[in-house]
Motif scaffolding. Structure first.
Motif, mmCIF file in Angstrom:
data_model
loop_
_atom_site.group_PDB
_atom_site.id
_atom_site.type_symbol
_atom_site.label_atom_id
_atom_site.label_comp_id
_atom_site.label_asym_id
_atom_site.label_seq_id
_atom_site.Cartn_x
_atom_site.Cartn_y
_atom_site.Cartn_z
ATOM 1 N N THR A 134 0.055 11.579 0.063
ATOM 2 C CA THR A 134 0.940 11.381 1.208
ATOM 3 C C THR A 134 0.262 10.371 2.120
ATOM 4 O OG1 THR A 134 -0.036 13.268 2.396
ATOM 5 C CG2 THR A 134 1.914 13.694 1.071
ATOM 6 N N LEU A 135 1.061 9.452 2.643
ATOM 7 C CA LEU A 135 0.535 8.276 3.327
ATOM 8 C C LEU A 135 0.989 8.225 4.780
ATOM 9 C CD1 LEU A 135 1.424 5.844 0.424
ATOM 10 C CD2 LEU A 135 -0.824 6.874 0.868
ATOM 11 N N ALA A 136 0.198 7.519 5.579
ATOM 12 C CA ALA A 136 0.521 7.396 7.000
ATOM 13 C C ALA A 136 1.668 6.428 7.241
ATOM 14 C CB ALA A 136 -0.712 6.947 7.769
ATOM 15 N N GLU A 137 1.814 5.416 6.363
ATOM 16 C CA GLU A 137 2.817 4.384 6.538
ATOM 17 C C GLU A 137 3.655 4.230 5.276
ATOM 18 O OE1 GLU A 137 3.182 2.969 9.418
ATOM 19 O OE2 GLU A 137 1.342 3.757 10.338
ATOM 20 N N PRO A 138 4.850 3.705 5.389
ATOM 21 C CA PRO A 138 5.663 3.436 4.193
ATOM 22 C C PRO A 138 4.967 2.421 3.283
ATOM 23 C CG PRO A 138 7.021 3.360 6.172
ATOM 24 C CD PRO A 138 5.595 3.416 6.641
ATOM 25 N N LEU A 139 5.216 2.538 1.984
ATOM 26 C CA LEU A 139 4.642 1.608 1.025
ATOM 27 C C LEU A 139 5.361 0.260 1.092
ATOM 28 C CD1 LEU A 139 4.325 3.968 -2.053
ATOM 29 C CD2 LEU A 139 2.411 2.729 -1.014
ATOM 30 N N PRO A 140 4.611 -0.835 0.950
ATOM 31 C CA PRO A 140 5.279 -2.143 0.877
ATOM 32 C C PRO A 140 6.027 -2.290 -0.442
ATOM 33 C CG PRO A 140 2.932 -2.373 0.463
ATOM 34 C CD PRO A 140 3.144 -0.950 0.891
ATOM 35 N N ASP A 141 6.970 -3.217 -0.475
ATOM 36 C CA ASP A 141 7.815 -3.387 -1.653
ATOM 37 C C ASP A 141 7.027 -3.807 -2.889
ATOM 38 O OD1 ASP A 141 10.006 -2.729 -0.141
ATOM 39 O OD2 ASP A 141 10.564 -4.807 0.285
ATOM 40 N N HIS A 142 5.922 -4.510 -2.703
ATOM 41 C CA HIS A 142 5.175 -5.058 -3.830
ATOM 42 C C HIS A 142 4.013 -4.170 -4.272
ATOM 43 C CE1 HIS A 142 2.924 -6.053 -0.294
ATOM 44 N NE2 HIS A 142 1.972 -6.692 -0.960
ATOM 45 N N ALA A 143 3.941 -2.924 -3.792
ATOM 46 C CA ALA A 143 2.794 -2.062 -4.088
ATOM 47 C C ALA A 143 2.641 -1.805 -5.588
ATOM 48 C CB ALA A 143 2.925 -0.738 -3.336
ATOM 49 N N GLU A 144 3.758 -1.547 -6.267
ATOM 50 C CA GLU A 144 3.687 -1.277 -7.709
ATOM 51 C C GLU A 144 3.068 -2.449 -8.461
ATOM 52 O OE1 GLU A 144 7.258 1.194 -6.322
ATOM 53 O OE2 GLU A 144 6.341 -0.753 -5.841
ATOM 54 N N ARG A 145 3.497 -3.654 -8.124
ATOM 55 C CA ARG A 145 2.989 -4.830 -8.816
ATOM 56 C C ARG A 145 1.508 -5.035 -8.548
ATOM 57 N NH1 ARG A 145 2.114 -9.742 -6.987
ATOM 58 N NH2 ARG A 145 3.392 -9.420 -5.106
ATOM 59 N N ARG A 167 6.911 5.852 -6.733
ATOM 60 C CA ARG A 167 7.314 6.294 -5.393
ATOM 61 C C ARG A 167 8.069 7.620 -5.495
ATOM 62 N NH1 ARG A 167 7.769 1.517 -1.713
ATOM 63 N NH2 ARG A 167 7.013 -0.229 -2.978
ATOM 64 N N ILE A 168 7.661 8.578 -4.688
ATOM 65 C CA ILE A 168 8.396 9.835 -4.579
ATOM 66 C C ILE A 168 9.330 9.754 -3.374
ATOM 67 C CG2 ILE A 168 8.187 12.315 -4.217
ATOM 68 C CD1 ILE A 168 5.477 12.145 -5.684
ATOM 69 N N ASP A 169 8.820 9.278 -2.270
ATOM 70 C CA ASP A 169 9.628 8.864 -1.127
ATOM 71 C C ASP A 169 8.832 7.769 -0.426
ATOM 72 O OD1 ASP A 169 7.824 10.063 0.814
ATOM 73 O OD2 ASP A 169 8.747 11.999 0.361
ATOM 74 N N GLU A 170 9.276 7.329 0.749
ATOM 75 C CA GLU A 170 8.633 6.148 1.340
ATOM 76 C C GLU A 170 7.182 6.382 1.758
ATOM 77 O OE1 GLU A 170 10.114 6.555 6.008
ATOM 78 O OE2 GLU A 170 10.801 4.870 4.768
ATOM 79 N N ARG A 171 6.786 7.643 1.941
ATOM 80 C CA ARG A 171 5.402 7.923 2.333
ATOM 81 C C ARG A 171 4.674 8.844 1.350
ATOM 82 N NH1 ARG A 171 7.777 7.278 7.467
ATOM 83 N NH2 ARG A 171 6.545 5.941 8.879
ATOM 84 N N THR A 172 5.254 9.033 0.168
ATOM 85 C CA THR A 172 4.630 9.872 -0.861
ATOM 86 C C THR A 172 4.691 9.130 -2.183
ATOM 87 O OG1 THR A 172 5.504 11.819 0.291
ATOM 88 C CG2 THR A 172 4.528 12.175 -1.881
ATOM 89 N N ALA A 173 3.561 9.142 -2.907
ATOM 90 C CA ALA A 173 3.517 8.410 -4.172
ATOM 91 C C ALA A 173 2.649 9.145 -5.184
ATOM 92 C CB ALA A 173 2.977 6.997 -3.955
ATOM 93 N N ARG A 174 3.003 8.946 -6.446
ATOM 94 C CA ARG A 174 2.190 9.456 -7.547
ATOM 95 C C ARG A 174 1.447 8.266 -8.156
ATOM 96 N NH1 ARG A 174 5.715 12.191 -9.591
ATOM 97 N NH2 ARG A 174 4.984 14.290 -9.064
#
Length: 236
Positions: A134-145, A167-174
């Protein structure tokens, strides 16, 4: 195996204490009192201490659902060791397969089989480790790349291996990685200008954390899980 070593490995006796017990005549092998620690045991010998049979503690393989606030160490230091969560004989022989940070929760493997540990943590094995952050800020669009291409972490001289971000949601990622660099997951998200608030490991290789294990609980791995973690079937 020498008898004194057998006693120290099957009881709480040290090697020197085992020799004292032997001299007292309390140990029998196949019904015969043996007093010498150098006595060599055969595989089918029956060893008894005060008429109670003794047996070696075999190799053990466990999974633990690690809570926050525990270190993956053998002894307590600033924080308690994860080993204190185990109610198991000869706990001092066990070690963790890799480490999790003090504030990271989730799957940790524990064993006394050093060869098995090496097979799992060896970079050649390319063993997946799967985390949910879980993250403090939303992920940028290019994070996966960026993560797929590899990230040059601050202080390192080569980029990370390709990693898979979901992406699980804008502030959660696997995040799935195949390395174990120091604070790697947190540093990868920091390279995006983001802060990891919580981190939980779900899976190592083909073995997922048992959903029935509450934080702090553990269980033995099944033989199939033990084999799967080092099987070429999963790591071609």
């Amino acid at each position: 195996m020498r008898l004194d070593r057998f006693l120290s490995e099957s009881t709480d006796l040290s090697r020197s204490d085992a020799r004292k017990v032997l001299k007292s005549g309390e140990i029998t092998v196949n019904g015969e009192v043996i007093t010498k620690g150098a006595y060599i045991l055969n595989e089918d010998d029956v060893v008894m201490w005060d008429e109670e049979p003794l047996a070696l503690v075999g190799l053990r393989y466990l999974m633990l659902n690690k809570p926050a606030g525990y270190e993956c160490s053998l002894k307590n230091s600033l924080y308690p060791s994860v080993m204190t969560l185990l109610d198991i004989e000869k706990r001092e022989r066990l070690h963790t397969v890799g480490r999790l940070d003090v504030d990271t929760t989730g799957l940790i493997l524990i064993t006394d089989d050093g060869h098995w540990t090496h097979r799992i943590i060896s970079p050649k094995q390319e063993c997946d480790k799967v985390y949910v952050a879980t993250l403090a800020e939303p992920l940028p669009d290019h994070a996966e790349r960026l993560f797929q291409e590899g990230v040059l972490l601050n202080g390192d001289d080569k980029p990370t291996l390709p990693a898979v971000l979901e992406r699980i949601d804008e502030r959660t990622a696997r995040l799935t990685i195949q390395e174990g660099r120091y604070h790697q997951v947190k540093r990868m998200f920091a390279s995006l200008g983001n802060l990891v608030l919580t981190l939980h490991r779900e899976r190592i290789g083909p073995v997922a954390l048992d959903a029935d294990l509450a934080l702090g609980e553990s269980r033995y791995l099944t033989p199939a899980e033990v084999q799967a973690l080092v099987s070429d079937e999963f790591y071609p």
